[in-house]
Each structure stands twice: as structure tokens, then as C-alpha cells.
Write a protein that holds these residues in place. Sequence first.
Motif, PDB file in Angstrom:
ATOM      1  N   PHE A   1       0.702   6.025  -7.345  1.00 16.55           N
ATOM      2  CA  PHE A   1      -0.481   5.936  -8.193  1.00 16.55           C
ATOM      3  C   PHE A   1      -1.392   7.152  -8.100  1.00 16.55           C
ATOM      4  CE2 PHE A   1       1.063   1.677  -8.309  1.00 16.55           C
ATOM      5  CZ  PHE A   1       0.784   1.278  -9.607  1.00 16.55           C
ATOM      6  N   LEU A   2      -1.624   7.740  -9.263  1.00 20.90           N
ATOM      7  CA  LEU A   2      -2.653   8.758  -9.437  1.00 20.90           C
ATOM      8  C   LEU A   2      -3.754   8.136 -10.274  1.00 20.90           C
ATOM      9  CD1 LEU A   2      -0.273  11.689 -10.391  1.00 20.90           C
ATOM     10  CD2 LEU A   2      -1.656  11.539  -8.305  1.00 20.90           C
ATOM     11  N   SER A   3      -4.909   8.798 -10.338  1.00 20.29           N
ATOM     12  CA  SER A   3      -5.964   8.314 -11.202  1.00 20.29           C
ATOM     13  C   SER A   3      -5.497   8.491 -12.654  1.00 20.29           C
ATOM     14  CB  SER A   3      -7.237   9.112 -10.916  1.00 20.29           C
ATOM     15  OG  SER A   3      -8.328   8.525 -11.572  1.00 20.29           O
TER      16      SER A   3
ATOM     17  N   ASP B   1      -9.741   6.271  -2.809  1.00 24.76           N
ATOM     18  CA  ASP B   1      -9.233   5.887  -1.482  1.00 24.76           C
ATOM     19  C   ASP B   1      -8.259   6.928  -0.941  1.00 24.76           C
ATOM     20  OD1 ASP B   1      -7.636   4.846  -3.670  1.00 24.76           O
ATOM     21  OD2 ASP B   1      -6.429   3.765  -2.203  1.00 24.76           O
ATOM     22  N   HIS B   2      -7.526   7.563  -1.833  1.00 23.82           N
ATOM     23  CA  HIS B   2      -6.596   8.602  -1.397  1.00 23.82           C
ATOM     24  C   HIS B   2      -7.372   9.855  -0.961  1.00 23.82           C
ATOM     25  CE1 HIS B   2      -3.172   6.626  -4.002  1.00 23.82           C
ATOM     26  NE2 HIS B   2      -3.644   5.830  -3.082  1.00 23.82           N
TER      27      HIS B   2
ATOM     28  N   ASN C   1     -10.309   0.359   3.614  1.00 26.06           N
ATOM     29  CA  ASN C   1      -9.093   0.574   4.413  1.00 26.06           C
ATOM     30  C   ASN C   1      -8.964   2.047   4.816  1.00 26.06           C
ATOM     31  OD1 ASN C   1      -6.267   1.674   4.452  1.00 26.06           O
ATOM     32  ND2 ASN C   1      -5.733  -0.477   4.600  1.00 26.06           N
ATOM     33  N   SER C   2      -9.062   2.936   3.832  1.00 26.51           N
ATOM     34  CA  SER C   2      -8.883   4.370   4.103  1.00 26.51           C
ATOM     35  C   SER C   2      -9.953   4.915   5.034  1.00 26.51           C
ATOM     36  CB  SER C   2      -8.955   5.168   2.798  1.00 26.51           C
ATOM     37  OG  SER C   2      -7.914   4.823   1.933  1.00 26.51           O
TER      38      SER C   2
ATOM     39  N   ARG D   1       0.829  -1.212   0.000  1.00 26.11           N
ATOM     40  CA  ARG D   1       0.000   0.000   0.000  1.00 26.11           C
ATOM     41  C   ARG D   1       0.863   1.263   0.000  1.00 26.11           C
ATOM     42  NH1 ARG D   1      -2.932  -3.169   3.446  1.00 26.11           N
ATOM     43  NH2 ARG D   1      -2.320  -2.027   5.298  1.00 26.11           N
TER      44      ARG D   1
ATOM     45  N   LEU E   1      -6.970  12.252  -8.223  1.00 26.49           N
ATOM     46  CA  LEU E   1      -6.588  11.229  -7.244  1.00 26.49           C
ATOM     47  C   LEU E   1      -7.563  10.065  -7.237  1.00 26.49           C
ATOM     48  CD1 LEU E   1      -5.802  13.548  -4.187  1.00 26.49           C
ATOM     49  CD2 LEU E   1      -4.212  12.761  -5.959  1.00 26.49           C
ATOM     50  N   HIS E   2      -7.066   8.922  -6.779  1.00 23.10           N
ATOM     51  CA  HIS E   2      -7.942   7.778  -6.528  1.00 23.10           C
ATOM     52  C   HIS E   2      -8.867   8.081  -5.339  1.00 23.10           C
ATOM     53  CE1 HIS E   2      -6.386   4.725  -9.226  1.00 23.10           C
ATOM     54  NE2 HIS E   2      -5.145   5.080  -8.938  1.00 23.10           N
TER      55      HIS E   2
ATOM     56  N   GLU F   1      -2.681  -4.567  -4.218  1.00 26.91           N
ATOM     57  CA  GLU F   1      -1.642  -5.165  -3.363  1.00 26.91           C
ATOM     58  C   GLU F   1      -1.031  -6.418  -3.978  1.00 26.91           C
ATOM     59  OE1 GLU F   1      -3.221  -5.902   0.568  1.00 26.91           O
ATOM     60  OE2 GLU F   1      -3.903  -3.836   0.735  1.00 26.91           O
TER      61      GLU F   1
ATOM     62  N   ARG G   1      -9.575  -0.811  -0.887  1.00 25.90           N
ATOM     63  CA  ARG G   1      -8.703   0.248  -0.368  1.00 25.90           C
ATOM     64  C   ARG G   1      -9.515   1.410   0.198  1.00 25.90           C
ATOM     65  NH1 ARG G   1      -5.839  -1.182  -4.885  1.00 25.90           N
ATOM     66  NH2 ARG G   1      -6.397   0.678  -6.047  1.00 25.90           N
TER      67      ARG G   1
ATOM     68  N   ASN H   1       0.028  15.393  -0.937  1.00 33.12           N
ATOM     69  CA  ASN H   1      -0.978  16.443  -1.092  1.00 33.12           C
ATOM     70  C   ASN H   1      -0.439  17.813  -0.677  1.00 33.12           C
ATOM     71  OD1 ASN H   1      -3.779  17.841   0.292  1.00 33.12           O
ATOM     72  ND2 ASN H   1      -3.912  17.052  -1.781  1.00 33.12           N
TER      73      ASN H   1
ATOM     74  N   ILE I   1      -8.536   9.575   2.651  1.00 36.74           N
ATOM     75  CA  ILE I   1      -7.459   9.900   3.603  1.00 36.74           C
ATOM     76  C   ILE I   1      -7.360  11.415   3.809  1.00 36.74           C
ATOM     77  CG2 ILE I   1      -4.924   9.881   3.904  1.00 36.74           C
ATOM     78  CD1 ILE I   1      -6.302   7.181   4.277  1.00 36.74           C
ATOM     79  N   LEU I   2      -7.443  12.150   2.715  1.00 41.35           N
ATOM     80  CA  LEU I   2      -7.315  13.606   2.798  1.00 41.35           C
ATOM     81  C   LEU I   2      -8.491  14.219   3.546  1.00 41.35           C
ATOM     82  CD1 LEU I   2      -5.976  14.354  -0.815  1.00 41.35           C
ATOM     83  CD2 LEU I   2      -4.655  14.211   1.311  1.00 41.35           C
TER      84      LEU I   2
ATOM     85  N   HIS J   1      -0.929   5.954   4.546  1.00 39.34           N
ATOM     86  CA  HIS J   1      -1.815   7.118   4.619  1.00 39.34           C
ATOM     87  C   HIS J   1      -0.983   8.408   4.771  1.00 39.34           C
ATOM     88  CE1 HIS J   1      -5.311   4.310   6.116  1.00 39.34           C
ATOM     89  NE2 HIS J   1      -4.872   3.998   4.925  1.00 39.34           N
TER      90      HIS J   1
ATOM     91  N   ILE K   1       0.209   9.705   1.385  1.00 41.60           N
ATOM     92  CA  ILE K   1      -0.850  10.457   0.682  1.00 41.60           C
ATOM     93  C   ILE K   1      -0.896  11.907   1.164  1.00 41.60           C
ATOM     94  CG2 ILE K   1      -3.378  10.665   0.432  1.00 41.60           C
ATOM     95  CD1 ILE K   1      -2.112   8.348  -1.091  1.00 41.60           C
ATOM     96  N   LEU K   2      -0.805  12.086   2.476  1.00 42.71           N
ATOM     97  CA  LEU K   2      -0.889  13.443   3.039  1.00 42.71           C
ATOM     98  C   LEU K   2       0.319  14.280   2.628  1.00 42.71           C
ATOM     99  CD1 LEU K   2      -2.226  12.566   6.620  1.00 42.71           C
ATOM    100  CD2 LEU K   2      -3.540  13.406   4.657  1.00 42.71           C
TER     101      LEU K   2
END
Lengths: 198, 198
Positions: free
Chosen positions: A41-43, B184-185, B37-38, A34, B181-182, A80, B34, A192, B188-189, A185, A188-189
Motif C-alpha cells: 500500500f502506497l498513498s 504510518d509508513h 503501532n508505528s 500488516r 507514502l501513508h 487489518e 497503524r 524505501n 517507521i522511516l 516495519h 517499509i524500510l
Amino acid sequence: MKEFIIKANKAVTNGEINLKDLPGSSGRLDLLCRCVNSAFFLSHDMRRDTIFYSVNYGSPNPPVALKFVGSELKRVSPDERSIALFIKKALEKDASDLWKESTSGIYSSKREFRDIISEKKSEGKRIFYLHLNGKPLEDFEFKDDEDFLFVLGDHIGIGDEDEEFLEELGAEKISLSPLELHADHCIILVHNILDRLK
Amino acid sequence: MKEFIIKANKAVTNGEINLKDLPGSSGRLDLLCRCVNSAFFLSHDMRRDTIFYSVNYGSPNPPVALKFVGSELKRVSPDERSIALFIKKALEKDASDLWKESTSGIYSSKREFRDIISEKKSEGKRIFYLHLNGKPLEDFEFKDDEDFLFVLGDHIGIGDEDEEFLEELGAEKISLSPLELHADHCIILVHNILDRLK
């Protein structure tokens, strides 16, 4: 350039990975997968300006360092299981002092967590240590043209000795949240914060 | 209370889930896992104040809505495979109008994406639609005691009709990042924004 490094205390150090049990017998390899997802990974796109390191200290052959280079990664999917398959390939190689490539953009070597951090420090990177008890995010200033290394712990943490090492190195201890978060996580922050500088 | 809902355009709607191929034959079920999970997992803890909905529109029996209630979840681990096993159990039940519990805190029902959003609106929740082209995060004010629903899209997006529906409903369109962004990301934000209000 943004770089991340995690100390993976229990993550397996050979290719004997049971894909049906990444958390247990593979030493929380699910978390590592993860982290790779979060790092790159971005969209519909990937982060080419990022490098992610994991230093695995699980059995049978610690340490093994893994390096993932965003600008070179190919064919990895965000799930994963896909990421674990690539990690398995990297861990099947015998690790030596030099970085050896297993698949495009994924390397392994026999090297310690601290050695990689020291190397980044000597390259002039700004070193952050992410920790619940760090100074709050708002107290720091980030510049778009800086080079960063962010140091992460797993569910066990990096331990007292490595914390002292980071303090002596002048790492900045930063807290992203009042809650204790998983390393993936946190990645990700961090992304951002830096994305929004642009 | 924080609630999230995703429209999962391709996610499977029965229990025939191949755990070795969550992205492909199960219709990006990896992304859903995911998101779970997030939504819920903290380091050594879970977010009990969160509810997550997925409305699956994949074959063979769309739609099937899944509901995950943080205060009731038990035994779920943070890895995709574990979460997928619980989703499989939920999707093995025949979905009807009423929410049916499959395992602790996980429910399924035969209900549309829009119906759940309308229900939340009528309960007085503040509705946000997360989108790259929304107004930037900084333009909004959040209060700790508000109740929120955050609406997310998958890799396909929610489509023009549902976007119009949200606009008519008065949903606030918010952008968390200059990059796409995905889902799941994004979760998190959002959590981090609200955590830091406390």
C-alpha cells in the motif's frame, strides 16, 4: 521485482479465523495483515512490482503457503480486518501442491518455507535475510535492476535449522536497525531503500 | 524525545466507533491505529521516548486531540482492533481544554492541530513537515540529542492554510521518499533515521 517471505510460526492454516482476535486464536495473523499492508500500500496507489509470501505453520494443517501478487490484487483495503477477510478466503480452500487462486492476486498452496526460498534462488534472485545481528545496511550495495527476495521472521524467528539453510544458500544477512523491529516495519524500510535508488 | 502529530481530517470525535468498519464510518481510524503501532511498537519492546498526537476533525464534535505517551502506555497491543478500543475509550470522555487521561498514557483534549504545533515550537522543538515535495532526506542533518516534532498529513493532507502556518513557523519540509507514502509508513522511516544515529 521485489519479493518478501515470512515464516509465520503460529499463523492459522484453515479458514477458522476470528476477526475479533487476530493476534491470539489466529496466531498473530494481525502481523501478517500488516505485512501485506506494508508490502503493497502506497498513498492512493499500490506497489505492483512486489510479491509477498507467508508460510503459515500454525494449526490445524501446516504448512500452508500464501502468495500475494501486487500486479493482480483487487479490492483489498489497507486495514487489518479487510486483509484478514481475504486471507480467510484463501485459507478456506484446500491447499495442494499447485498454487490455487482464491481472490484476484491471492493464492495458496501446500509448500514449505524453504522450498519457496530455494525456488527463488534457482531463479537467480539475490536473497537477503533480515536480522538484528546482520551486517549493517550501509555495507551493501543495491541496484535498481536486481531481483530480490527478502526473508523475514515473526516474533519467534525462523529457527536454527532455517538459519543454517539460508547460510548454506548464500543468503546475505542484513540488519536495518540497531533495534529489533517487527517484520511489517522492516518491509517499509526495505521498500524505501529501493525506492530511493530510482 | 521524538514527537509526531497527524491531522486526521475525517477521524471520528466521539466514542461511537464501529470496530468492524474503522476505515469507513470511523473516518480512516484504521490509519490512526497503524500510526500508533508505528510510533510505539518494537519487537518485544515499546518506544518509551516517543509521543504521538492525533487531532481529529471528523464528526460530530471536532476538534478532539488525542495524545499517546510512550513512557506511560500499558496493555495496548499492536493490532488495529486493540488500539481502536483504547481510542474509543479516550473519545468517550468529554474533551475540554485540559488533557484528560482515559487509560494509562492516553489523553484527550479540545484543542486545535495548530495550537499543539505552536506549543512544541515554543518549547524549542525542531519542527519537520513531511511531504512528497519537501527537500530530500539527505539534505538534512539530525542530532541524537535534539527534540523533534514531525508533522504528518492523512490521505487528504493538511490543507493550504496549515501549510502556510507551518512555513511561517519555520518548519523544515522534508521528503522521505520519491513515492507518496501513508503516514504510518513515514513514522517507521523517521524512527529508523533517528535509531541509526545512536
